[in-house]
Design a protein around this motif. Sequence first.
Motif, short mmCIF file in Angstrom:
data_model
loop_
_atom_site.label_atom_id
_atom_site.label_comp_id
_atom_site.label_asym_id
_atom_site.label_seq_id
_atom_site.Cartn_x
_atom_site.Cartn_y
_atom_site.Cartn_z
N ASN A 10 -0.92 -5.09 7.18
CA ASN A 10 0.42 -4.52 7.26
C ASN A 10 1.24 -4.88 6.02
OD1 ASN A 10 0.81 -3.25 10.06
ND2 ASN A 10 -0.16 -5.19 10.54
N GLN A 11 0.79 -5.91 5.29
CA GLN A 11 1.44 -6.31 4.06
C GLN A 11 0.63 -5.83 2.86
OE1 GLN A 11 4.33 -7.98 4.01
NE2 GLN A 11 4.43 -8.20 6.23
N LEU A 12 1.22 -5.88 1.67
CA LEU A 12 0.47 -5.58 0.47
C LEU A 12 -0.64 -6.61 0.31
CD1 LEU A 12 2.96 -4.64 -2.40
CD2 LEU A 12 1.16 -3.23 -1.42
N VAL A 13 -1.86 -6.15 0.16
CA VAL A 13 -2.98 -7.06 -0.07
C VAL A 13 -2.86 -7.60 -1.50
CG1 VAL A 13 -5.48 -7.17 -0.40
CG2 VAL A 13 -4.54 -5.99 1.59
N PHE A 167 -8.06 -1.01 -2.52
CA PHE A 167 -7.14 -0.94 -1.38
C PHE A 167 -5.74 -1.38 -1.81
CE2 PHE A 167 -5.10 -2.45 2.50
CZ PHE A 167 -5.39 -1.44 3.39
N ALA A 168 -5.67 -2.46 -2.61
CA ALA A 168 -4.37 -2.94 -3.10
C ALA A 168 -3.70 -1.88 -3.97
CB ALA A 168 -4.56 -4.24 -3.88
N ALA A 169 -4.49 -1.22 -4.83
CA ALA A 169 -3.93 -0.16 -5.67
C ALA A 169 -3.41 0.99 -4.81
CB ALA A 169 -4.99 0.34 -6.65
N ALA A 170 -4.16 1.38 -3.79
CA ALA A 170 -3.74 2.46 -2.90
C ALA A 170 -2.44 2.11 -2.20
CB ALA A 170 -4.84 2.76 -1.89
N GLN A 171 -2.32 0.87 -1.74
CA GLN A 171 -1.09 0.45 -1.07
C GLN A 171 0.12 0.57 -1.99
OE1 GLN A 171 -2.36 -3.52 0.36
NE2 GLN A 171 -1.77 -2.79 2.41
N TYR A 179 1.08 9.71 -2.48
CA TYR A 179 0.07 9.66 -1.42
C TYR A 179 -1.28 10.24 -1.85
CZ TYR A 179 4.30 8.75 1.21
OH TYR A 179 5.48 8.22 1.65
N ALA A 180 -1.28 11.25 -2.72
CA ALA A 180 -2.55 11.83 -3.19
C ALA A 180 -3.33 10.81 -4.02
CB ALA A 180 -2.28 13.10 -3.99
#
Length: 676
Positions: A10-13, A167-171, A179-180
């Motif tokens: 739920n937080q930024l990784v 995943f961190a970059a996507a967040q 979003y894309a």
Amino acid sequence: MKKAYREDYNQLVPILYPMDSVLSQSVKPQLLDAIKKASIVAEKHQNSKWLDNSYIILGKSRLYLGEWADGLEALRYVYANGKDESDKNDALILLMRAYIIKKDFSNALGVAEYLSGQAMKKASIKNFYLTKAYLHQQNGEYLTSVAILEETFPLLEKSPETARIHFAAAQMYDKMGQYALANKHYKSVSRNKPGYDLGFYSSMNSLQNRVFLNPKTDLSSIGFNKMLRDRKNEDLKDRIYFTMGLLAEHRKEIPKALDYLQKAVASGGKNQVQKAYTYLQLARINYESLERFDLSKAYYDSALTVLPSEVPEYRLVSDRKKALDAFVTQFNIVYAEDSLQKLAQLNPAALDNRIDQIIEEKERARIEQEKKAKADLAKAKNTGSPIALAPSGPIGIGNERRWELYDAALVNQGKIEFRRTWGNRVLEDNWRRSTKQAQVIAANNPVAVDSVAKSEPVEEVMTKGSPAWMALHETLKKNIPLTEAQLLDSRKRKEDALYNLGKIYRFDLKEPVPSVATFKRLLNEFPNTQYKDEIYYLLYLTLEDTSPDKLTWRSKLLNEFPNSTYARLVSDKAAESREAAGANNPLKAYEDAYMLYSKGEFNKALEDVEKNLPAYKGSIMEDKFALLRVFMIGKVRGKEAYTQAIGEFIRLYPNSIYLPRLKEMQELGTLSAGKR
């Protein structure tokens, strides 16, 4: 240590794992052994080519153990005395990481700028890029962070670690509303052998972004139902329902959002942190969209019971919960007095009919609830299924209701409703007997007549005209302000509550728009309120500079209350003082005024303080200046002005550390003004 570390998705990784001395306890013997062996090189082999590497091992091990001073010293030694440029760069990269963890971003940036001009090996370049991206991520500079990561990914091999960084970059792209681009990296997660949880959350966030990109997407058609049916997701259903709730709210489908979020709570996943975030979402929706303030407060209470104290939201949630405690109290007073005053305006016959209607509605609701409970019990006996013990309520979910004692939010809500109707009762047998009902309500003064409809049912069915009915009728009627004195008391309670509500909106909830509306309502309903000068001042402070009404309230304050403290704070002299305060030292100004006070030059000291106080509005010294002013007013202007100054301080600085002292002086009626 990596296996022991638990991600909060739920937080930024974080791009790099934190150096946590608690996590390191499980490997403390290995770290101490590394320190021991590296120290041998440092102590006995000063000419060794491995000396720089040994100091790096020493520094890194010390940092993991939480020995920051020793760890930083070892790394600085390599930079200052190292012979191998590559080792010096590696030490600086690790030093930069340590600065980031300690939130020393200025020093971390300084190291990064130096390293940017150094020639580095491929492995060092990769570590440097990741550490610099980590620096900007932790500093909230997401655009810079993802730009660096985009340059780093070609240097990374396929691995679970690379999946985590994607995943961190996507967040971060999510944070920026890209979003894309976020989904591009969520897809990359699956190509890098992620663990099950990481893959699951990546898929969830990707589905969520599909809805953001195409708001017309049907939630039931994009994969959530399939994920719910997957047995591997049994412990993750709460997160699936939570995401569906977020998306439903995003589409303004509030009832559906509440339904999904309540299912998230009811699914009972093992992740207590996820349950906390679900409670927070329910609290926010009930506060912002539905204005169910009691229920919102209950959900905040529940969130705090399971939310880890180390997460960033904890302090904010705790502060908001405290603010809502006070808010709900004042809001209920306003609602209650409004209701009672409206009832007081009815003619006697209409009033009696309205009270009978309230009692009748309450009895009808109780009977319906008992019938439903009996039907559920009979159904459970016939089918052999577990009995649904909890009545339908704010957290009930159709046939998936849970026993209320399993849900902290429902327990808290129940306590609020109980105290509202029955007061703080002593535990005893037969407390609900109808013969006691009248005296119970009379003793505890319910906040509003309408709240009787929500109270706990009596054990007997009351019929209109029965002794129990008439006793309750008379008790409720006694709470209505039918005499002039009672009406004055009721209006005073409402006036004070509106004043307190406006300040809670302004200072605690940080919501200027409802604060202004509440203050204007107070002035409209109570044009001669005792708080008028302060409200003018607060309206002037709260309104935006672009608002045409801002100067109107300032003019009203200066014209109607030219000698008040608040008028001095907005006067032209105060404005000049604020402009000249840029280069001034508030501590020195305070010390100069206090020196005059100590010498007995009270008039001069008071003049200086009243001149400087507006200049330091909002600074940490403001309440200190105000306190000194109170003492000097007692010396110069007498008891009445002194008492008024104490009251102004209490109203203006409700969170000051000096407040207990001032309240004590006010309560004791202190005449020895100026004592410290």
